[in-house]
Each structure stands twice: as C-alpha cells, then as structure tokens.
Motif scaffolding. Structure first.
Motif, PDB file in Angstrom:
ATOM      1  N   ARG A 122      -6.648  84.102 -46.139  1.00 19.73           N
ATOM      2  CA  ARG A 122      -6.302  83.097 -44.898  1.00 19.73           C
ATOM      3  C   ARG A 122      -7.226  82.891 -44.100  1.00 19.73           C
ATOM      4  NH1 ARG A 122      -0.352  84.395 -42.077  1.00 19.73           N
ATOM      5  NH2 ARG A 122       0.744  83.439 -43.803  1.00 19.73           N
TER       6      ARG A 122
ATOM      7  N   PRO B  99      -0.159  84.775 -36.181  1.00 21.84           N
ATOM      8  CA  PRO B  99       0.734  85.965 -36.172  1.00 21.84           C
ATOM      9  C   PRO B  99       1.741  86.156 -37.359  1.00 21.84           C
ATOM     10  CG  PRO B  99       1.655  84.388 -34.669  1.00 21.84           C
ATOM     11  CD  PRO B  99       0.331  83.826 -35.498  1.00 21.84           C
TER      12      PRO B  99
ATOM     13  N   ILE C  64       4.951  88.078 -39.419  1.00 26.49           N
ATOM     14  CA  ILE C  64       6.449  88.766 -39.330  1.00 26.49           C
ATOM     15  C   ILE C  64       6.339  90.145 -39.618  1.00 26.49           C
ATOM     16  CG2 ILE C  64       8.734  88.550 -40.027  1.00 26.49           C
ATOM     17  CD1 ILE C  64       8.227  85.337 -40.543  1.00 26.49           C
TER      18      ILE C  64
ATOM     19  N   VAL D 241      11.801  85.810 -32.569  1.00 34.20           N
ATOM     20  CA  VAL D 241      10.382  86.208 -31.612  1.00 34.20           C
ATOM     21  C   VAL D 241      10.971  86.798 -30.345  1.00 34.20           C
ATOM     22  CG1 VAL D 241       8.424  84.915 -30.834  1.00 34.20           C
ATOM     23  CG2 VAL D 241       9.142  84.390 -32.850  1.00 34.20           C
TER      24      VAL D 241
ATOM     25  N   LEU E 212      -0.573  88.243 -29.278  1.00 36.36           N
ATOM     26  CA  LEU E 212       0.347  87.664 -28.488  1.00 36.36           C
ATOM     27  C   LEU E 212       1.140  88.812 -27.794  1.00 36.36           C
ATOM     28  CD1 LEU E 212       1.630  84.877 -30.925  1.00 36.36           C
ATOM     29  CD2 LEU E 212       0.224  84.486 -28.834  1.00 36.36           C
TER      30      LEU E 212
ATOM     31  N   THR F  60       4.330  88.497 -27.654  1.00 36.65           N
ATOM     32  CA  THR F  60       5.667  88.557 -28.291  1.00 36.65           C
ATOM     33  C   THR F  60       5.518  89.095 -29.903  1.00 36.65           C
ATOM     34  OG1 THR F  60       5.036  86.186 -28.899  1.00 36.65           O
ATOM     35  CG2 THR F  60       6.478  86.492 -27.138  1.00 36.65           C
ATOM     36  N   VAL F  61       6.558  89.465 -30.571  1.00 36.16           N
ATOM     37  CA  VAL F  61       6.555  89.975 -31.914  1.00 36.16           C
ATOM     38  C   VAL F  61       7.636  89.226 -32.612  1.00 36.16           C
ATOM     39  CG1 VAL F  61       7.775  92.035 -31.404  1.00 36.16           C
ATOM     40  CG2 VAL F  61       6.592  91.800 -33.371  1.00 36.16           C
ATOM     41  N   ALA F  62       7.461  88.745 -33.914  1.00 38.91           N
ATOM     42  CA  ALA F  62       8.336  88.084 -34.702  1.00 38.91           C
ATOM     43  C   ALA F  62       9.026  89.196 -35.649  1.00 38.91           C
ATOM     44  CB  ALA F  62       7.972  86.950 -35.439  1.00 38.91           C
TER      45      ALA F  62
ATOM     46  N   ALA G  51       4.533  91.419 -43.004  1.00 43.91           N
ATOM     47  CA  ALA G  51       4.583  90.913 -44.508  1.00 43.91           C
ATOM     48  C   ALA G  51       4.760  89.239 -44.352  1.00 43.91           C
ATOM     49  CB  ALA G  51       6.039  91.361 -45.298  1.00 43.91           C
ATOM     50  N   PRO G  52       3.826  88.438 -44.316  1.00 49.26           N
ATOM     51  CA  PRO G  52       3.811  87.138 -44.764  1.00 49.26           C
ATOM     52  C   PRO G  52       4.082  87.037 -46.115  1.00 49.26           C
ATOM     53  CG  PRO G  52       1.508  87.797 -44.902  1.00 49.26           C
ATOM     54  CD  PRO G  52       2.318  89.106 -44.612  1.00 49.26           C
ATOM     55  N   SER G  53       4.269  85.754 -46.701  1.00 51.39           N
ATOM     56  CA  SER G  53       4.593  85.491 -48.030  1.00 51.39           C
ATOM     57  C   SER G  53       3.290  85.848 -48.962  1.00 51.39           C
ATOM     58  CB  SER G  53       4.715  84.012 -48.336  1.00 51.39           C
ATOM     59  OG  SER G  53       3.684  83.005 -47.752  1.00 51.39           O
TER      60      SER G  53
ATOM     61  N   GLU H 283      11.833  79.889 -46.710  1.00 58.91           N
ATOM     62  CA  GLU H 283      11.483  80.992 -45.681  1.00 58.91           C
ATOM     63  C   GLU H 283      12.545  81.213 -44.623  1.00 58.91           C
ATOM     64  OE1 GLU H 283       8.015  78.786 -45.338  1.00 58.91           O
ATOM     65  OE2 GLU H 283       6.609  80.682 -45.773  1.00 58.91           O
TER      66      GLU H 283
ATOM     67  N   ILE I 234      12.887  80.826 -38.028  1.00 58.75           N
ATOM     68  CA  ILE I 234      12.440  81.661 -36.887  1.00 58.75           C
ATOM     69  C   ILE I 234      13.032  81.023 -35.549  1.00 58.75           C
ATOM     70  CG2 ILE I 234      10.313  82.365 -35.860  1.00 58.75           C
ATOM     71  CD1 ILE I 234       8.734  81.941 -38.242  1.00 58.75           C
TER      72      ILE I 234
ATOM     73  N   LEU J  80      11.886  77.851 -33.890  1.00 59.43           N
ATOM     74  CA  LEU J  80      10.532  77.589 -34.084  1.00 59.43           C
ATOM     75  C   LEU J  80      10.157  77.010 -35.336  1.00 59.43           C
ATOM     76  CD1 LEU J  80       9.258  80.514 -31.980  1.00 59.43           C
ATOM     77  CD2 LEU J  80       9.743  78.459 -31.424  1.00 59.43           C
ATOM     78  N   ARG J  81      11.053  77.576 -36.444  1.00 53.95           N
ATOM     79  CA  ARG J  81      10.751  77.136 -37.726  1.00 53.95           C
ATOM     80  C   ARG J  81      12.129  76.897 -38.513  1.00 53.95           C
ATOM     81  NH1 ARG J  81       7.411  80.775 -41.979  1.00 53.95           N
ATOM     82  NH2 ARG J  81       9.555  81.958 -42.105  1.00 53.95           N
TER      83      ARG J  81
HETATM   84  P1  AMP Z   1       4.644  83.586 -42.564  1.00 53.54           P
HETATM   85  O1  AMP Z   1       3.199  83.220 -42.790  1.00 53.54           O
HETATM   86  O2  AMP Z   1       5.401  82.571 -43.653  1.00 53.54           O
HETATM   87  O3  AMP Z   1       5.018  84.922 -42.524  1.00 53.54           O
HETATM   88  O4  AMP Z   1       5.193  82.754 -41.586  1.00 53.54           O
HETATM   89  C1  AMP Z   1       5.020  83.469 -40.173  1.00 53.54           C
HETATM   90  C2  AMP Z   1       5.525  82.533 -39.069  1.00 53.54           C
HETATM   91  O5  AMP Z   1       5.881  83.267 -38.007  1.00 53.54           O
HETATM   92  C3  AMP Z   1       4.269  81.720 -38.582  1.00 53.54           C
HETATM   93  O6  AMP Z   1       4.968  80.507 -38.310  1.00 53.54           O
HETATM   94  C4  AMP Z   1       4.186  82.254 -37.367  1.00 53.54           C
HETATM   95  O7  AMP Z   1       3.371  81.347 -36.297  1.00 53.54           O
HETATM   96  C5  AMP Z   1       5.517  82.684 -36.786  1.00 53.54           C
HETATM   97  N1  AMP Z   1       5.028  83.876 -35.801  1.00 53.54           N
HETATM   98  C6  AMP Z   1       4.884  85.138 -36.079  1.00 53.54           C
HETATM   99  N2  AMP Z   1       4.878  85.756 -34.875  1.00 53.54           N
HETATM  100  C7  AMP Z   1       5.228  85.120 -34.124  1.00 53.54           C
HETATM  101  C8  AMP Z   1       4.987  85.124 -32.431  1.00 53.54           C
HETATM  102  N3  AMP Z   1       4.942  86.269 -32.046  1.00 53.54           N
HETATM  103  N4  AMP Z   1       5.453  83.931 -31.703  1.00 53.54           N
HETATM  104  C9  AMP Z   1       5.763  82.770 -32.488  1.00 53.54           C
HETATM  105  N5  AMP Z   1       5.696  82.727 -33.714  1.00 53.54           N
HETATM  106  C10 AMP Z   1       5.069  83.373 -34.451  1.00 53.54           C
END
Ligand code: AMP
Ligand code: MG
Length: 321
Positions: free
Chosen positions: A57, A62, A64, A98, A115, A117-119, A140-142, A179, A182, A193-194
């Motif tokens: 990357r 941020p 999840i 979030v 940030l 905030t936390v997802a 854990a992202p994808s 996915e 969010i 948000l998503r």
């Molecule tokens: P992924 O890469 O598929 O895990 O996606 C993570 C998504 O969560 C991304 O679009 C991030 O921008 C969003 N995300 C994670 N943490 C935050 C946060 N604290 N505030 C806003 N969006 C977040």
C-alpha cells in the motif's frame, strides 16, 4: 520471501494457533463473511506496518479493527446509544462503525492513521473466537496486494500474498464477496461512508432513522488532506545535516552530534529498518508537534517498500498550509 503456512480453521486448536501467531506479531489472513482480511495485532505497530508492507500500500490509510463484539468495542471507542443499537442489530455482521477513539485505547496509531476515530467491526464466523483467544483487536484490510481484486478464498489470498505473509487461516469461501458497509452514527442520523453488504434501507428499517450519503463536502478522513498531519512547526524533508535550531527526525545513524547539531532527535530506526520506522512515524510527528518547536528536519527515507507510504505521509506533514 517467507513460507506462508495454510491453517485449516477446523477446530478450537486451529483457532488458538491463529491467535497465538497473531500475538507473536505474525501476519495471518483470516476469513470473514465479506472477504478475507489480512490480520495483525492492532496493538503491535511493527505488525500493523507489516500489513502495509505485504499489501504494497502506497499510503497509510486507516484500517478496520475487528473485535469480538460490543464489550471489546468499548475498550477502543465511545459507544453511544445509536451505535449501541446498530451493534445490537447488525453484529456479528458486515457493518463497520466509525466511532470516537478512546484516549486510553490499546491501539497503535497506524491503525487509525492518527485519526481521533476508529472503524470497528465484528464479523461472522470463526474470527471472533480467534479474537477471544487473542484477547484484543486485530487490524485487517482485505488480504490482497494493493489494487488487486479482494479475495474470497484462501487460494485467492495466496495468489497475491504467498511468500509475503506468515499464514492463511482457511475457513472456506467468504459468502458475501463484497466489503462491509461503513457508517458513522451521528445521534439523529447515520452517515454512510462506504456502501457494502448491508444496505442503507436495512439500516433505516432497523433503527427508524435516516441514512444520509456522504456528499464529500466535509472532510471525514482528514488523512486524505494534504496538510492534516502537519505539525505546528515547518517541516524540511530529505535532510542529512540538520541545522542547530531544528528538531530532527532521524532514520539511521545520526550525523555527528557536534555542538551545532540538532536540538533534539527522534529516531525512527537506528538500523534503517522501514517497518520499525513506519511504526514510529506518527509518534515522531506528534512528539514534535509543540508550540515551541518551529523547525523540524527529516532524514531522507528510501522510496522502496514501506518507504513510499512513509514519504507520502511526510510530504503531507511538510505541505504548505
Ligand atoms: P479496507 O482497506 O477495505 O479495510 O477499507 C477500510 C476503509 O475504512 C477505508 O475506506 C477507510 O477509509 C475506512 N476507515 C477506516 N478507519 C476509518 C476512520 N477512522 N474514519 C473514517 N474511515 C475509516
Ligand atoms: Mg481492499
């Protein structure tokens, strides 16, 4: 390259083994109901940096964090009544919330990209049991190389990450294949948000409040703003010989500590290790973000591997504002 092990997630012993590996800082791809995630102990900065390295990357966005459920979520975030209702209705499930980050959350700042905030999410299947053994959250992202298709089976994960991660926990095919949704609960409405596996109308039906779509007019992820991570002082990049009145963010051996050397040094990694440097970057910027620090110089960071994301973040810190 490392040898990527495949762990069939068939019983409690396998789930414990995955938790044990995560607690040692290993990177393990894990199944969720949406897609496979690449998990690392969310309290371990080097492990979280390893996620960015393995995925390739180019920036620290941020991530999840996965939790077992509401109780664990409350260790990381403020859960207000609306968030509580969303959790009650949709967890475990493909809904990510979030929420305001707690000041005492045992979470490395790379997870939230600094940030406030936390997802958070609690997935279906075996992952929550793994997390219960671990006793804390994972980021854990994808589980794919950056820019590639999200993986829905262990074999898909290996297609792009074989040799780059420690293990894949094979729990069969992810059922949704898209996915998580969010959202950010905002008291009297929910901000989407998503879009993802849970639809806006399902959320509206469940809570009786409107879901608004984020129109992009306000900044939700300030990490995307060029100067968000700018400390108070001016930042100079690529500096091998800092001035006497500068605070210095070093990478590798510090140049001659002569009387005219920098005022103070924050070492990202004495041995020039990019993973270690990534895990210390946010701490460096916040340590030197003080009203009495006017000038910050940063050592050159090589543009390879994690260096690309580190340099991206540093460029934001140095951007004009
Ligand atoms: P992924 O890469 O598929 O895990 O996606 C993570 C998504 O969560 C991304 O679009 C991030 O921008 C969003 N995300 C994670 N943490 C935050 C946060 N604290 N505030 C806003 N969006 C977040
Ligand atoms: Mg992805």
């Amino acid at each position: 390259m490392i040898e990527t092990r495949i762990i069939p997630l068939v019983d409690d012993a396998a789930e414990r083994q995955v938790a044990e590996r995560l607690s040692r800082g290993e990177l393990v791809a894990v199944p969720t109901e949406t897609v496979y995630g690449l998990a690392a102990d969310a309290a371990n900065g080097a492990a979280v940096a390893g996620i960015f390295e393995a995925k390739g990357r180019p920036r620290f966005n941020p991530l999840i964090a996965h939790v077992t459920g509401r109780d664990m979520a409350e260790r990381y975030a403020e859960v207000d009544p609306l968030a509580g209702r969303l959790i009650e209705r949709f967890w475990p499930g493909p809904l990510t919330l979030v929420l305001p980050l707690r000041g005492d959350a045992p979470l490395h700042p790379l997870v939230t990209a600094g940030l406030p905030t936390v997802a958070l999410r609690s997935a279906q299947g075996s992952l929550p049991r793994v997390l219960a053994h671990l006793g804390r959250a994972v980021a854990a992202p994808s589980a794919n190389r950056s820019g590639r298709v999200s993986p829905t089976t262990a074999a898909h994960v290996l297609r792009t990450l074989d040799g780059r991660i420690d293990a894949v926990a094979d729990g069969g095919a992810a059922t949704h294949g898209i996915e998580s949704t969010i959202v950010q609960p905002r008291g009297d409405h929910v901000m989407l948000l998503r879009p993802g596996a849970v639809t806006a109308s399902e959320i509206e039906a469940a809570i009786g409040l409107p879901v608004r779509r984020h129109d992009g007019s306000t900044i939700l992820a300030p990490g995307q703003m060029r100067s968000h991570y700018a400390p108070h002082g001016r930042v100079r990049l690529g500096v091998s010989q800092p001035d006497a009145d500068e605070h210095y963010i070093a990478f590798g051996p510090v140049p001659d500590a002569s009387p005219s050397g920098p005022r103070a040094v924050f070492q990202l990694s004495e041995r020039g290790d990019l993973r270690e440097a990534a895990s210390r970057l946010f701490e460096a910027l916040s340590t030197f973000d003080a009203p009495d620090i006017d000038r910050i110089a940063v050592a050159p960071i090589p543009m390879e591997g994690l260096g690309e994301a580190i340099n991206d973040r540093l460029a934001r810190a140095a951007a004009d504002r």
